[in-house]
Design a protein around this motif. Structure first.
Motif, PDB file in Angstrom:
ATOM      1  N   CYS A   6     100.428  31.818  -0.424  1.00  0.00           N
ATOM      2  CA  CYS A   6      99.754  32.014   0.851  1.00  0.00           C
ATOM      3  C   CYS A   6     100.494  31.345   1.996  1.00  0.00           C
ATOM      4  O   CYS A   6     100.220  31.614   3.157  1.00  0.00           O
ATOM      5  CB  CYS A   6      98.318  31.487   0.782  1.00  0.00           C
ATOM      6  SG  CYS A   6      98.190  29.715   0.565  1.00  0.00           S
ATOM      7  N   TRP A  39      92.718  31.990   9.063  1.00  0.00           N
ATOM      8  CA  TRP A  39      93.034  30.632   8.597  1.00  0.00           C
ATOM      9  C   TRP A  39      94.523  30.489   8.298  1.00  0.00           C
ATOM     10  O   TRP A  39      95.090  29.412   8.474  1.00  0.00           O
ATOM     11  CB  TRP A  39      92.222  30.301   7.346  1.00  0.00           C
ATOM     12  CG  TRP A  39      90.787  30.004   7.616  1.00  0.00           C
ATOM     13  CD1 TRP A  39      89.709  30.776   7.300  1.00  0.00           C
ATOM     14  CD2 TRP A  39      90.262  28.837   8.270  1.00  0.00           C
ATOM     15  NE1 TRP A  39      88.544  30.177   7.705  1.00  0.00           N
ATOM     16  CE2 TRP A  39      88.850  28.981   8.302  1.00  0.00           C
ATOM     17  CE3 TRP A  39      90.827  27.697   8.836  1.00  0.00           C
ATOM     18  CZ2 TRP A  39      88.005  28.030   8.864  1.00  0.00           C
ATOM     19  CZ3 TRP A  39      89.989  26.734   9.386  1.00  0.00           C
ATOM     20  CH2 TRP A  39      88.603  26.904   9.404  1.00  0.00           C
ATOM     21  N   ILE A  40      95.137  31.570   7.821  1.00  0.00           N
ATOM     22  CA  ILE A  40      96.550  31.477   7.480  1.00  0.00           C
ATOM     23  C   ILE A  40      97.389  31.221   8.731  1.00  0.00           C
ATOM     24  O   ILE A  40      98.341  30.426   8.709  1.00  0.00           O
ATOM     25  CB  ILE A  40      97.022  32.785   6.792  1.00  0.00           C
ATOM     26  CG1 ILE A  40      96.190  33.038   5.528  1.00  0.00           C
ATOM     27  CG2 ILE A  40      98.498  32.711   6.464  1.00  0.00           C
ATOM     28  CD1 ILE A  40      96.355  32.026   4.432  1.00  0.00           C
ATOM     29  N   CYS A  51      98.788  24.175   5.075  1.00  0.00           N
ATOM     30  CA  CYS A  51      98.428  25.487   4.562  1.00  0.00           C
ATOM     31  C   CYS A  51      97.084  25.894   5.187  1.00  0.00           C
ATOM     32  O   CYS A  51      96.207  25.048   5.415  1.00  0.00           O
ATOM     33  CB  CYS A  51      98.309  25.415   3.048  1.00  0.00           C
ATOM     34  SG  CYS A  51      97.691  26.899   2.283  1.00  0.00           S
ATOM     35  N   LYS A  53      94.692  27.496   3.911  1.00  0.00           N
ATOM     36  CA  LYS A  53      93.591  27.209   2.994  1.00  0.00           C
ATOM     37  C   LYS A  53      93.191  25.747   3.076  1.00  0.00           C
ATOM     38  O   LYS A  53      92.021  25.401   2.955  1.00  0.00           O
ATOM     39  CB  LYS A  53      94.012  27.560   1.554  1.00  0.00           C
ATOM     40  CG  LYS A  53      94.096  29.034   1.316  1.00  0.00           C
ATOM     41  CD  LYS A  53      94.689  29.356  -0.032  1.00  0.00           C
ATOM     42  CE  LYS A  53      93.739  29.100  -1.163  1.00  0.00           C
ATOM     43  NZ  LYS A  53      94.234  29.633  -2.438  1.00  0.00           N
ATOM     44  N   SER A  54      94.195  24.903   3.244  1.00  0.00           N
ATOM     45  CA  SER A  54      93.926  23.474   3.352  1.00  0.00           C
ATOM     46  C   SER A  54      93.113  23.181   4.624  1.00  0.00           C
ATOM     47  O   SER A  54      92.193  22.356   4.606  1.00  0.00           O
ATOM     48  CB  SER A  54      95.242  22.703   3.366  1.00  0.00           C
ATOM     49  OG  SER A  54      95.004  21.330   3.461  1.00  0.00           O
ATOM     50  N   ARG A  56      91.101  25.279   6.157  1.00  0.00           N
ATOM     51  CA  ARG A  56      89.751  25.787   5.931  1.00  0.00           C
ATOM     52  C   ARG A  56      88.916  24.782   5.137  1.00  0.00           C
ATOM     53  O   ARG A  56      87.770  24.475   5.467  1.00  0.00           O
ATOM     54  CB  ARG A  56      89.815  27.117   5.179  1.00  0.00           C
ATOM     55  CG  ARG A  56      88.492  27.679   4.819  1.00  0.00           C
ATOM     56  CD  ARG A  56      88.606  28.959   4.012  1.00  0.00           C
ATOM     57  NE  ARG A  56      87.353  29.214   3.332  1.00  0.00           N
ATOM     58  CZ  ARG A  56      87.029  28.720   2.130  1.00  0.00           C
ATOM     59  NH1 ARG A  56      87.900  27.982   1.461  1.00  0.00           N
ATOM     60  NH2 ARG A  56      85.863  28.954   1.599  1.00  0.00           N
TER      61      ARG A  56
END
Length: 302
Positions: A6, A39-40, A51, A53-54, A56
């Motif tokens: 990702c 988020w990406i 990242c 995801k991190s 988020r």
DNA sequence: AAAGCGCCCAACCGCACGCCA
DNA sequence: CTGGCGTGCGGTTGGGCGCTT
């Protein structure tokens, strides 16, 4: 060939977040919100080497408003235990019933404290031995083929039952073990297809006979019951659960209040009323055990 | 005092799912 | 219909910390 990562792992920072990073992320989301965002792409926009995801996760678990950490109340313990025994490790659903709590927090709390609090009352090995012996002695295969998760939850059911009624408990009375009912509550999941928080409704079992898997609504009252489900979708009868449509009304039991009302058996000592309403050993429950355990196994092995 | 050990929890990882072009 | 992409979720990891020896 695996899925593309990702983010560029070589160029992202890992580990604990600094106050500066928190401030950047928080400021951006408070200004722009999280809806419709990406988020990406977010970390690039605000100059964070993280990242997406991190980001988020950091927002959801720590930075968003009204997050509570630690200090779980007795009532929250009850809710977590009941829901875990009912639906398993569906932490996001459990968290949805506890305002201010995150799935990660609840998961950690369960794994580090709550589970031990329950299993710690009897030695786990002791329970395993008893279950195993019983299974062998009675040519009963109900414990064979259960997953570790299933066994763990079965043990927890025994624990709960032992706490409720230490004298007549199944745990202390192996002769009764084939009669174990996994859970004496109905669980219904309402809402969620429109993106809203799912509403979990639990009712004490009061039926004179044990409803069968796949039973449907009768006179607007859900009669299907059972603790085990591998997945559920809005609007379906799934495994032992009835999932009602959005806006569906539960007779006299609506959402969290109903849930709380049915938690008494967990926290209080045994008494006749609670004992019968939850019927761990009541006459009405001593039916169709094989079916129940088939369902029990099925739910876990799916 | 310090080494060893276990616990806690923040964060990461990988998979599944849904959306959309 | 299909493949790519973003998101959400549950399981796992590992660093920090406190307790024990």
């Amino acid at each position: 060939m695996g899925r593309a990562p990702c983010c560029d792992k070589a160029n992202v920072k890992k580990g604990p977040w600094s106050p500066e990073e928190d401030a950047k992320l928080k400021a951006y989301i408070e200004k722009h919100g999280t809806r419709g965002g990406n988020w990406i792409a977010l970390p690039h926009k605000i100059g964070l080497k993280r990242c997406g995801k991190s980001c988020r996760l950091r927002w959801l678990n720590y930075l968003r408003p009204n997050i509570k950490h630690g200090g779980f109340s007795e009532e929250e313990d009850n809710i977590i235990c009941n829901l875990y025994l009912s639906i398993g490790s569906r932490w996001s659903i459990i968290a949805a019933q506890l305002p201010g709590r995150t799935d990660n927090d609840i998961k950690n709390y369960w794994n580090t404290k709550l589970k031990k609090k329950l299993l710690g009352r009897h030695k786990q090995s002791d329970i395993n031995t008893k279950l195993s012996d019983h299974s062998n002695n009675n040519n009963n295969q109900f414990t064979q083929g259960l997953t570790n998760s299933a066994m763990e939850r079965l043990q927890l059911h025994l624990q709960l039952q032992a706490l409720q009624n230490p004298i007549f408990s199944f745990y202390n009375n192996p002769a009764l073990w084939p009669n174990i009912l996994p859970l004496q509550q109905k669980v219904t999941i309402q809402g969620a297809s429109n993106g809203s928080t799912p509403n979990i409704v639990m009712e004490s079992a009061a039926a004179a006979t044990t409803p069968l898997t796949g039973d449907t609504l009768v006179d607007s009252k859900p009669v299907a019951m059972g603790p085990l489900v591998s997945s559920f979708r809005q609007g379906e009868v799934v495994d032992e659960f009835v999932v009602v449509e959005d806006g569906g009304q539960m007779a006299e039991v609506d959402g969290f209040d109903g849930l709380k009302d049915n938690m008494v058996w967990w926290s209080n000592g045994f008494d006749a009323k609670v004992g019968s309403s939850n019927c761990w050993g009541s006459a009405s429950s001593v039916v169709q055990f094989n079916e129940m355990f088939k369902d029990y196994e099925l739910g876990f092995n799916m």
